[in-house]
Write an enzyme that holds these catalytic residues in place. Sequence first.
Site, PDB file in Angstrom:
ATOM      1  N   ASP A  40      44.765  40.529  32.565  1.00 11.18           N
ATOM      2  CA  ASP A  40      44.714  41.519  31.496  1.00 11.18           C
ATOM      3  C   ASP A  40      46.072  41.718  30.838  1.00 11.18           C
ATOM      4  OD1 ASP A  40      45.833  42.703  33.752  1.00 11.18           O
ATOM      5  OD2 ASP A  40      44.088  43.961  34.156  1.00 11.18           O
ATOM      6  N   ASN A  76      40.690  53.995  41.171  1.00  6.88           N
ATOM      7  CA  ASN A  76      39.368  54.388  40.656  1.00  6.88           C
ATOM      8  C   ASN A  76      38.329  53.280  40.844  1.00  6.88           C
ATOM      9  OD1 ASN A  76      40.139  52.511  38.771  1.00  6.88           O
ATOM     10  ND2 ASN A  76      39.854  53.807  36.976  1.00  6.88           N
ATOM     11  N   HIS A  88      38.640  50.101  39.799  1.00  6.30           N
ATOM     12  CA  HIS A  88      38.591  49.053  38.767  1.00  6.30           C
ATOM     13  C   HIS A  88      39.136  47.726  39.287  1.00  6.30           C
ATOM     14  CE1 HIS A  88      42.833  50.040  36.902  1.00  6.30           C
ATOM     15  NE2 HIS A  88      42.945  49.287  37.950  1.00  6.30           N
ATOM     16  N   GLU A 112      37.000  49.355  33.862  1.00  5.60           N
ATOM     17  CA  GLU A 112      37.039  50.728  34.354  1.00  5.60           C
ATOM     18  C   GLU A 112      35.633  51.213  34.715  1.00  5.60           C
ATOM     19  OE1 GLU A 112      39.983  51.630  34.992  1.00  5.60           O
ATOM     20  OE2 GLU A 112      41.076  52.425  33.273  1.00  5.60           O
TER      21      GLU A 112
END
Length: 246
Positions: free
Chosen positions: A67, A136, A138, A143
Site C-alpha cells: 500500500d 483494528n 486490517h 479497513e
Amino acid sequence: MTCETYESEADLAAALGRRVVGLIQRHPTIVLALPTGRTPIALYSELARLTRLEHVDWSGVRTFNLDEFVGLGGGDAGSYRRFMQTRLFDHVNLRAGHIGFLDGRAPDLEQECTRYARAIADAGGIDVMILGIGANGHVGFNEPADALLARTHKATLDLPTRASNALWFDGEIARVPREALTMGMATILQSHAIVLMGTGESKAEAVNAVLTGGITTRVPASFLTLHPQVTMMFDEPLADAMATLR
Ligand code: PGA
C-alpha cells in the site's frame, strides 16, 4: 494454518529473515509482497544484515508493496516508498525495475490501481506475501467495513489507523493522509503463501478475533483463515496478552 510464537520481536525477525533469505537462495526469481509499519522494521534490518553477511543476491527477486498513501510518492517524507528505500532497498541489490509500488501521486488513481494489478499478474502473481496486522484487524489498508473490496483500490483510513501512522509524520495525525491505495483482499488471498507477523500486546484483540471469531469483514485479517498456506508469527507479549482474553 500454522501459528508460531517467539520470545521476542527480535527472535521473530531473525527466524523470518532467515526463512526469506533461504527462499531467495532456493528461488532466485521469487515474487515477494512486503508490508510497512512498525512491525517489519526488525525484519528489514535482519534482511539487510544477512544480505551483507552472506552476499544474498536479490537481482532476480521482484517485490510488490501492499500500500501507499494517496498524495505521496517516492520522494516524499512519510511515504511508504521512502520507508522501504531506507529500510530495505538501499541495502540489497534489487533491480529498480523489479520494485513494484503503488504511486500515491499518480494523476489517475483508478488507472494506477489497474496498472498495479496488471504488474502483479505479469510477474506471475505473488509467491510469498508478508503481512502485518492493524490493531483494528486490517491487512494492507483493507479497513473493517460492511463490505471488503477484492481488487486494488483507494481506501479511506480509519482514525486509529491514521493515529498509528502519525509517527511517520512527526507525530501529527493531521498530516497523515486520509486515503491510501492498497492491494485488495483477493490479491492478498491469491498469494501462494502468506506470513502474518504480529507483535506487541496492542494486536492481541485483533489476532484473537482472527483465531477465534470466525470470518467477518469487521476483521479483514480473519479472511486469511480461508487460505491453505498461512503462517502466523507472534511474539510473546502478544501471545501473553491474547491468553488473558480467553
Ligand atoms: P504496525 O502496522 O506494524 O505499525 O503496527 C501494522 C499494520 O497496520 O498493518
